[in-house]
Design a protein around this motif. Structure first.
Motif, mmCIF file in Angstrom:
data_model
loop_
_atom_site.group_PDB
_atom_site.id
_atom_site.type_symbol
_atom_site.label_atom_id
_atom_site.label_comp_id
_atom_site.label_asym_id
_atom_site.label_seq_id
_atom_site.Cartn_x
_atom_site.Cartn_y
_atom_site.Cartn_z
ATOM 1 N N GLY A 119 -6.631 12.724 -16.452
ATOM 2 C CA GLY A 119 -7.797 12.447 -17.280
ATOM 3 C C GLY A 119 -9.054 12.227 -16.459
ATOM 4 O O GLY A 119 -10.067 12.890 -16.655
ATOM 5 N N THR A 120 -8.992 11.314 -15.524
ATOM 6 C CA THR A 120 -10.136 10.998 -14.679
ATOM 7 C C THR A 120 -9.680 11.006 -13.229
ATOM 8 O O THR A 120 -9.009 10.072 -12.783
ATOM 9 N N PRO A 121 -10.022 12.047 -12.484
ATOM 10 C CA PRO A 121 -9.608 12.099 -11.081
ATOM 11 C C PRO A 121 -10.274 10.991 -10.260
ATOM 12 O O PRO A 121 -11.383 10.560 -10.569
ATOM 13 N N PRO A 122 -9.607 10.523 -9.218
ATOM 14 C CA PRO A 122 -10.172 9.497 -8.351
ATOM 15 C C PRO A 122 -11.244 10.080 -7.424
ATOM 16 O O PRO A 122 -11.450 11.293 -7.381
ATOM 17 N N ARG A 123 -11.886 9.195 -6.682
ATOM 18 C CA ARG A 123 -12.873 9.634 -5.689
ATOM 19 C C ARG A 123 -12.181 10.522 -4.657
ATOM 20 O O ARG A 123 -11.044 10.258 -4.256
ATOM 21 N N VAL A 124 -12.890 11.552 -4.222
ATOM 22 C CA VAL A 124 -12.381 12.439 -3.174
ATOM 23 C C VAL A 124 -13.436 12.540 -2.078
ATOM 24 O O VAL A 124 -14.629 12.599 -2.353
ATOM 25 N N ARG A 125 -12.966 12.520 -0.854
ATOM 26 C CA ARG A 125 -13.836 12.757 0.290
ATOM 27 C C ARG A 125 -13.258 13.941 1.049
ATOM 28 O O ARG A 125 -12.109 13.905 1.478
ATOM 29 N N HIS A 126 -14.054 14.995 1.163
ATOM 30 C CA HIS A 126 -13.615 16.173 1.912
ATOM 31 C C HIS A 126 -13.892 15.894 3.381
ATOM 32 O O HIS A 126 -15.041 15.719 3.782
ATOM 33 N N GLU A 127 -12.815 15.825 4.136
ATOM 34 C CA GLU A 127 -12.851 15.345 5.504
ATOM 35 C C GLU A 127 -12.544 16.471 6.490
ATOM 36 O O GLU A 127 -11.403 16.920 6.577
ATOM 37 N N PRO A 128 -13.550 16.943 7.242
ATOM 38 C CA PRO A 128 -13.316 18.038 8.181
ATOM 39 C C PRO A 128 -12.321 17.703 9.283
ATOM 40 O O PRO A 128 -11.648 18.594 9.803
ATOM 41 N N ARG A 129 -12.160 16.432 9.608
ATOM 42 C CA ARG A 129 -11.219 16.066 10.678
ATOM 43 C C ARG A 129 -9.764 16.258 10.286
ATOM 44 O O ARG A 129 -8.888 16.252 11.156
ATOM 45 N N LEU A 130 -9.465 16.460 9.008
ATOM 46 C CA LEU A 130 -8.084 16.673 8.584
ATOM 47 C C LEU A 130 -7.603 18.094 8.876
ATOM 48 O O LEU A 130 -6.389 18.329 8.942
ATOM 49 N N TYR A 131 -8.515 19.018 9.037
ATOM 50 C CA TYR A 131 -8.134 20.412 9.304
ATOM 51 C C TYR A 131 -7.604 20.508 10.736
ATOM 52 O O TYR A 131 -8.331 20.230 11.691
ATOM 53 N N GLY A 132 -6.336 20.849 10.879
ATOM 54 C CA GLY A 132 -5.727 20.996 12.198
ATOM 55 C C GLY A 132 -5.455 19.680 12.906
ATOM 56 O O GLY A 132 -5.191 19.668 14.108
ATOM 57 N N ALA A 133 -5.483 18.570 12.193
ATOM 58 C CA ALA A 133 -5.334 17.254 12.810
ATOM 59 C C ALA A 133 -3.902 16.985 13.256
ATOM 60 O O ALA A 133 -2.940 17.377 12.596
ATOM 61 N N ARG A 139 0.859 -1.185 0.000
ATOM 62 C CA ARG A 139 0.000 0.000 0.000
ATOM 63 C C ARG A 139 0.895 1.235 0.000
ATOM 64 O O ARG A 139 2.028 1.191 0.454
ATOM 65 N N ARG A 140 0.310 2.330 -0.510
ATOM 66 C CA ARG A 140 1.045 3.600 -0.509
ATOM 67 C C ARG A 140 0.170 4.688 0.087
ATOM 68 O O ARG A 140 -1.000 4.824 -0.277
ATOM 69 N N LEU A 141 0.778 5.450 0.970
ATOM 70 C CA LEU A 141 0.149 6.640 1.517
ATOM 71 C C LEU A 141 0.914 7.823 0.945
ATOM 72 O O LEU A 141 2.116 7.968 1.184
ATOM 73 N N VAL A 142 0.228 8.643 0.162
ATOM 74 C CA VAL A 142 0.823 9.832 -0.439
ATOM 75 C C VAL A 142 0.321 11.017 0.378
ATOM 76 O O VAL A 142 -0.889 11.225 0.513
ATOM 77 N N VAL A 143 1.248 11.768 0.939
ATOM 78 C CA VAL A 143 0.922 12.881 1.823
ATOM 79 C C VAL A 143 1.261 14.178 1.096
ATOM 80 O O VAL A 143 2.406 14.374 0.683
ATOM 81 N N LEU A 144 0.269 15.033 0.935
ATOM 82 C CA LEU A 144 0.433 16.296 0.212
ATOM 83 C C LEU A 144 0.037 17.460 1.100
ATOM 84 O O LEU A 144 -1.106 17.552 1.546
ATOM 85 N N ARG A 145 0.986 18.334 1.362
ATOM 86 C CA ARG A 145 0.666 19.576 2.055
ATOM 87 C C ARG A 145 0.108 20.553 1.016
ATOM 88 O O ARG A 145 0.628 20.659 -0.095
ATOM 89 N N LEU A 161 -8.098 6.755 -3.813
ATOM 90 C CA LEU A 161 -8.986 7.577 -2.994
ATOM 91 C C LEU A 161 -8.206 8.767 -2.477
ATOM 92 O O LEU A 161 -7.023 8.637 -2.152
ATOM 93 N N VAL A 162 -8.885 9.911 -2.367
ATOM 94 C CA VAL A 162 -8.291 11.127 -1.818
ATOM 95 C C VAL A 162 -9.105 11.542 -0.600
ATOM 96 O O VAL A 162 -10.334 11.614 -0.661
ATOM 97 N N LEU A 163 -8.407 11.810 0.484
ATOM 98 C CA LEU A 163 -9.015 12.423 1.660
ATOM 99 C C LEU A 163 -8.439 13.824 1.733
ATOM 100 O O LEU A 163 -7.227 13.998 1.861
ATOM 101 N N LEU A 172 -3.575 5.808 -1.217
ATOM 102 C CA LEU A 172 -4.384 6.850 -0.585
ATOM 103 C C LEU A 172 -3.613 8.154 -0.611
ATOM 104 O O LEU A 172 -2.421 8.174 -0.299
ATOM 105 N N LEU A 173 -4.290 9.233 -0.980
ATOM 106 C CA LEU A 173 -3.698 10.572 -0.950
ATOM 107 C C LEU A 173 -4.374 11.380 0.142
ATOM 108 O O LEU A 173 -5.601 11.495 0.160
ATOM 109 N N LEU A 174 -3.567 11.918 1.051
ATOM 110 C CA LEU A 174 -4.054 12.848 2.076
ATOM 111 C C LEU A 174 -3.641 14.243 1.667
ATOM 112 O O LEU A 174 -2.459 14.491 1.396
ATOM 113 N N VAL A 175 -4.588 15.181 1.622
ATOM 114 C CA VAL A 175 -4.292 16.579 1.332
ATOM 115 C C VAL A 175 -4.638 17.368 2.586
ATOM 116 O O VAL A 175 -5.802 17.409 2.988
ATOM 117 N N GLY A 176 -3.625 17.963 3.204
ATOM 118 C CA GLY A 176 -3.884 18.642 4.467
ATOM 119 C C GLY A 176 -2.843 19.667 4.826
ATOM 120 O O GLY A 176 -2.313 20.371 3.955
#
Length: 181
Positions: free
Chosen positions: A79-93, A11-17, A58-60, A112-116
């Protein structure tokens, strides 16, 4: 050294600030937009993820405006972006909150991509990485600036299996756009 607690698929966790934001007067922190540099960098982030074959299943994404806009501009490069879930718990986590959110990800998600935000994302990368390729760990320790991307690889049957020291930090990069001429 990375400790493997369980076998399982890679598995890969991609972390994006998020990209560089603006600081307009009177705007709540959660609602701050991207600044000019962020608007230039975010599409380059999308291209860098595609070139590195790090497109997520998946993107959180944090609900903060600057994170949402970073995701929109980055994913517009695909071309085709993956599913994204806007997650309020990521703000300031912090790290435990981030791991709780990641632990809820369905087992079928391989990348999985985390954008935070920092400092949580930088601390998460440092906590999870039991080892790293090249100077990636030193690079994260030095600075995890806006638009930074860190890629962690690990084996596990479930995202709940991701624990401190169990991942390999395979790379860290900071894509930057150029100003228009």
């Amino acid at each position: 050294m990375t400790t493997r607690h369980s076998a399982g698929p890679l598995r890969r966790l991609v972390v994006l600030r998020h990209a560089k934001s603006a600081w307009p007067i009177g705007v709540d922190d959660h609602d701050r937009p991207l600044g000019p540099r962020g608007l230039r960098d975010a599409p380059v982030v999308g291209r860098a993820l595609a070139e590195a074959d790090c497109l997520p299943d998946l993107v959180l994404c944090s609900t903060a405006e600057r994170a949402r806009r970073t995701w929109e501009l980055a994913s517009a490069e695909w071309g085709t972006p993956p599913r994204v879930r806007h997650e309020p718990r990521l703000y300031g986590a912090d790290v435990p909150e981030l791991l709780a959110v990641v632990g809820e990800v369905p087992a079928g998600v391989g990348t999985l991509l985390l954008v935070g935000h920092n400092p949580g994302l930088e601390e998460l990368v440092l906590e999870l990485a039991g080892d790293a390729l090249g100077d990636a760990l030193d690079d994260v320790r030095t600075k995890f600036p806006t638009s930074a991307i860190a890629v962690l690889a690990w084996h596990g049957d479930s995202w709940r299996d991701l624990a401190p020291g169990t991942a390999l930090l395979t790379g860290m990069t900071v894509p930057r756009g150029t100003a228009p001429r």
